[in-house]
Design an enzyme around this catalytic site. Structure first.
Site, PDB file in Angstrom:
ATOM      1  N   TYR A  62     -12.194  41.949  25.464  1.00 23.62           N
ATOM      2  CA  TYR A  62     -13.316  42.099  24.538  1.00 23.62           C
ATOM      3  C   TYR A  62     -13.772  43.544  24.403  1.00 23.62           C
ATOM      4  CZ  TYR A  62     -15.275  41.687  29.179  1.00 23.62           C
ATOM      5  OH  TYR A  62     -15.483  41.843  30.513  1.00 23.62           O
TER       6      TYR A  62
ATOM      7  N   THR B 101      -8.344  37.363  25.672  1.00 21.44           N
ATOM      8  CA  THR B 101      -9.584  37.394  26.465  1.00 21.44           C
ATOM      9  C   THR B 101     -10.208  38.796  26.509  1.00 21.44           C
ATOM     10  OG1 THR B 101      -8.494  37.849  28.578  1.00 21.44           O
ATOM     11  CG2 THR B 101      -8.788  35.522  27.977  1.00 21.44           C
TER      12      THR B 101
ATOM     13  N   ASN C  83     -17.569  33.080  39.882  1.00 17.24           N
ATOM     14  CA  ASN C  83     -18.227  34.165  39.134  1.00 17.24           C
ATOM     15  C   ASN C  83     -19.742  33.973  39.065  1.00 17.24           C
ATOM     16  OD1 ASN C  83     -18.518  32.134  37.220  1.00 17.24           O
ATOM     17  ND2 ASN C  83     -18.068  33.463  35.490  1.00 17.24           N
TER      18      ASN C  83
ATOM     19  N   SER D 263     -21.748  47.269  32.973  1.00 18.90           N
ATOM     20  CA  SER D 263     -21.760  45.824  32.697  1.00 18.90           C
ATOM     21  C   SER D 263     -22.684  45.472  31.535  1.00 18.90           C
ATOM     22  CB  SER D 263     -22.226  45.073  33.947  1.00 18.90           C
ATOM     23  OG  SER D 263     -22.466  43.732  33.626  1.00 18.90           O
TER      24      SER D 263
ATOM     25  N   GLY E  22     -11.989  38.212  23.099  1.00 21.79           N
ATOM     26  CA  GLY E  22     -12.709  37.615  24.221  1.00 21.79           C
ATOM     27  C   GLY E  22     -14.217  37.723  24.198  1.00 21.79           C
TER      28      GLY E  22
ATOM     29  N   ALA F 202      -1.660  33.529  36.215  1.00 24.04           N
ATOM     30  CA  ALA F 202      -1.936  33.429  37.652  1.00 24.04           C
ATOM     31  C   ALA F 202      -2.958  34.479  38.099  1.00 24.04           C
ATOM     32  CB  ALA F 202      -0.654  33.586  38.458  1.00 24.04           C
TER      33      ALA F 202
ATOM     34  N   LYS G  49     -14.702  38.192  42.847  1.00 24.78           N
ATOM     35  CA  LYS G  49     -14.617  36.774  42.473  1.00 24.78           C
ATOM     36  C   LYS G  49     -13.795  35.950  43.467  1.00 24.78           C
ATOM     37  CE  LYS G  49     -15.024  37.373  37.445  1.00 24.78           C
ATOM     38  NZ  LYS G  49     -14.433  36.987  36.165  1.00 24.78           N
TER      39      LYS G  49
HETATM   40  P1  NAP Z   1      -6.434  40.050  37.351  1.00 28.32           P
HETATM   41  O1  NAP Z   1      -6.998  39.023  38.276  1.00 28.32           O
HETATM   42  O2  NAP Z   1      -6.044  41.370  37.885  1.00 28.32           O
HETATM   43  O3  NAP Z   1      -5.152  39.369  36.640  1.00 28.32           O
HETATM   44  C1  NAP Z   1      -4.367  40.085  35.747  1.00 28.32           C
HETATM   45  C2  NAP Z   1      -3.112  39.283  35.375  1.00 28.32           C
HETATM   46  O4  NAP Z   1      -2.397  40.044  34.413  1.00 28.32           O
HETATM   47  C3  NAP Z   1      -2.158  39.046  36.536  1.00 28.32           C
HETATM   48  O5  NAP Z   1      -1.495  37.815  36.341  1.00 28.32           O
HETATM   49  C4  NAP Z   1      -1.181  40.227  36.421  1.00 28.32           C
HETATM   50  O6  NAP Z   1       0.115  39.922  36.891  1.00 28.32           O
HETATM   51  C5  NAP Z   1      -1.107  40.375  34.930  1.00 28.32           C
HETATM   52  N1  NAP Z   1      -0.786  41.740  34.524  1.00 28.32           N
HETATM   53  C6  NAP Z   1      -1.418  42.882  34.871  1.00 28.32           C
HETATM   54  N2  NAP Z   1      -0.854  43.932  34.254  1.00 28.32           N
HETATM   55  C7  NAP Z   1       0.174  43.442  33.518  1.00 28.32           C
HETATM   56  C8  NAP Z   1       1.156  44.035  32.674  1.00 28.32           C
HETATM   57  N3  NAP Z   1       1.178  45.348  32.487  1.00 28.32           N
HETATM   58  N4  NAP Z   1       2.063  43.229  32.087  1.00 28.32           N
HETATM   59  C9  NAP Z   1       2.046  41.899  32.281  1.00 28.32           C
HETATM   60  N5  NAP Z   1       1.142  41.279  33.066  1.00 28.32           N
HETATM   61  C10 NAP Z   1       0.215  42.042  33.680  1.00 28.32           C
HETATM   62  O7  NAP Z   1      -7.452  40.376  36.163  1.00 28.32           O
HETATM   63  P2  NAP Z   1      -8.584  39.433  35.520  1.00 28.32           P
HETATM   64  O8  NAP Z   1      -9.864  39.679  36.193  1.00 28.32           O
HETATM   65  O9  NAP Z   1      -8.065  38.052  35.429  1.00 28.32           O
HETATM   66  O10 NAP Z   1      -8.708  40.080  34.069  1.00 28.32           O
HETATM   67  C11 NAP Z   1      -7.636  39.949  33.137  1.00 28.32           C
HETATM   68  C12 NAP Z   1      -8.150  40.157  31.748  1.00 28.32           C
HETATM   69  O11 NAP Z   1      -9.054  39.114  31.400  1.00 28.32           O
HETATM   70  C13 NAP Z   1      -8.911  41.461  31.550  1.00 28.32           C
HETATM   71  O12 NAP Z   1      -8.455  42.070  30.385  1.00 28.32           O
HETATM   72  C14 NAP Z   1     -10.349  41.055  31.365  1.00 28.32           C
HETATM   73  O13 NAP Z   1     -11.000  41.881  30.432  1.00 28.32           O
HETATM   74  C15 NAP Z   1     -10.191  39.656  30.781  1.00 28.32           C
HETATM   75  N6  NAP Z   1     -11.358  38.823  31.081  1.00 28.32           N
HETATM   76  C16 NAP Z   1     -12.156  38.442  30.046  1.00 28.32           C
HETATM   77  C17 NAP Z   1     -13.261  37.652  30.273  1.00 28.32           C
HETATM   78  C18 NAP Z   1     -14.137  37.262  29.126  1.00 28.32           C
HETATM   79  O14 NAP Z   1     -15.219  36.716  29.367  1.00 28.32           O
HETATM   80  N7  NAP Z   1     -13.732  37.502  27.892  1.00 28.32           N
HETATM   81  C19 NAP Z   1     -13.587  37.213  31.582  1.00 28.32           C
HETATM   82  C20 NAP Z   1     -12.732  37.610  32.625  1.00 28.32           C
HETATM   83  C21 NAP Z   1     -11.631  38.416  32.373  1.00 28.32           C
HETATM   84  P3  NAP Z   1       0.593  40.284  38.362  1.00 28.32           P
HETATM   85  O15 NAP Z   1      -0.059  39.288  39.238  1.00 28.32           O
HETATM   86  O16 NAP Z   1       2.051  40.140  38.290  1.00 28.32           O
HETATM   87  O17 NAP Z   1       0.111  41.679  38.656  1.00 28.32           O
END
Ligand code: NAP
Length: 309
Positions: free
Chosen positions: A251, A249, A111, A39, A272, A153, A90
């Site tokens: 990073y 998003t 978070n 982290s 991100g 979602a 979360k």
């Molecule tokens: P999450 O809760 O697992 O959600 C992932 C989402 O992406 C779900 O809607 C999932 O769909 C979809 N998905 C997963 N694999 C996919 C694929 N191969 N093709 C199309 N859709 C796909 O994950 P999260 O915690 O939200 O994190 C998601 C991203 O956000 C990560 O890359 C993370 O690094 C980024 N993030 C960035 C920050 C920041 O501060 N910059 C903060 C938080 C998260 P299904 O529901 O259909 O599986």
């Protein structure tokens, strides 16, 4: 006085958290995650704490899903001010916190936890962190903009979708599993009169995305596609143009396939990193009730590469 690089265990918080009190300075903030070793939050938050002259530090604690409830309950007796939550906690934390902001409830995730008078208060800074990042990157807001959130979602996507509504934007969420998006839309339409009927739920087929992009100004990737160097883009090629604004998003690592598509099309784009920074800045302000040292935190994060929140 030095910052601990150790990964502590959830049981270290039991019996008054003696191990944290003995550190110099004592640890009174942490990130709970599994995994948590890589982290980037400790260096970012500790840089802020030094600048603010708080005599305490922020550490990593490996908390397994089955340990989350007890670890949260032990925060108060271990004299902690609060904690950040990352994967996989979360969503699970929602049921374990005493007071939750209405926004975090709709976002379906927490978070940030603050301990006040022995009670746990839950917040979600991902949505507002995204908004601050968007303003910083593109010098514009989200009001009245048509916004497409890929993976809307999921955890981050849902926080961004809810925040876009609050900001007066017009978000659509596109999901691989469309029924998840439909459920979120139904929840918001039912629970939130002010925003009923605005959010759209789409599938991720090429035809649907191509049609949606014709009237979309802002595209946000909240899927994990792009975290690995050889990941494809969540968007088919040829759909972006120079009028689009693209925020990915992700990073960790270098340029994602989506950002390459955006650059090729001449669209404005950003990754991100700025959201990671601003969600942390907002956490610090929640814990201390004063503005956080943004530039100090930015420098601390910039010095890290390939990191996670
Ligand atoms: P999450 O809760 O697992 O959600 C992932 C989402 O992406 C779900 O809607 C999932 O769909 C979809 N998905 C997963 N694999 C996919 C694929 N191969 N093709 C199309 N859709 C796909 O994950 P999260 O915690 O939200 O994190 C998601 C991203 O956000 C990560 O890359 C993370 O690094 C980024 N993030 C960035 C920050 C920041 O501060 N910059 C903060 C938080 C998260 P299904 O529901 O259909 O599986």
């Amino acid at each position: 006085m030095s910052e601990s690089r150790e990964v502590f265990a959830a049981q270290d918080l039991s019996e008054g958290g003696e191990i944290f009190r003995r550190l110099n300075p004592p640890a009174r903030l942490a990130i709970f995650g599994d995994p948590v070793a890589h982290s980037a939050s400790p260096p970012m938050h500790n840089a802020a704490l030094r600048e603010q002259h708080h005599k305490l530090q922020y550490v990593r604690i490996l908390v397994k899903p089955e340990e989350l409830s007890e670890a949260l309950r032990n925060l108060s007796s271990a004299d902690f001010i609060g904690t950040s939550l990352t994967i996989p906690h979360k969503q699970a934390a929602l049921a374990l916190i005493d007071e939750i902001t209405p926004e975090a409830k709709l976002m379906g995730a927490i978070n940030t936890v603050a301990v006040r008078d022995g009670k746990l208060h839950g917040y979600n800074t991902d949505g507002l962190g995204f908004v601050a990042a968007f303003h910083e990157e593109f010098s514009t807001g989200l009001r009245d903009k048509n916004i497409l959130i890929l993976g809307g979602a999921g955890g981050a996507g849902r926080a961004i979708a809810v925040q876009c509504l609050i900001e007066g934007g017009i978000p659509s969420i596109a999901n691989r599993n469309k029924s998840k998006g439909d459920l979120l839309k139904a929840l918001i339409d039912q629970e939130w009169d002010d925003y009923a009927g605005i959010l759209k739920s789409l599938d991720m087929s090429q035809e649907t995305l191509a049609a949606a992009l014709k009237s979309t100004e802002v595209i946000i990737n909240a899927t994990p596609l792009g975290m690995k160097a050889d990941d494809s883009s969540p968007l088919p090629d040829g759909l972006l143009n120079a009028d689009h604004i693209v925020y990915d998003t992700i990073y960790s690592g270098g340029e994602t396939a989506l950002l390459r598509q955006a650059l090729f099309a001449g669209a404005k784009c950003a990754n991100g990193f700025s959201m990671l920074l601003h969600q942390g800045v907002l956490q610090n302000a929640i814990w201390f009730g004063e503005p956080a040292p943004l530039e100090t935190m930015r420098i601390a994060l910039t010095s890290l590469k390939g990191t996670t929140s």
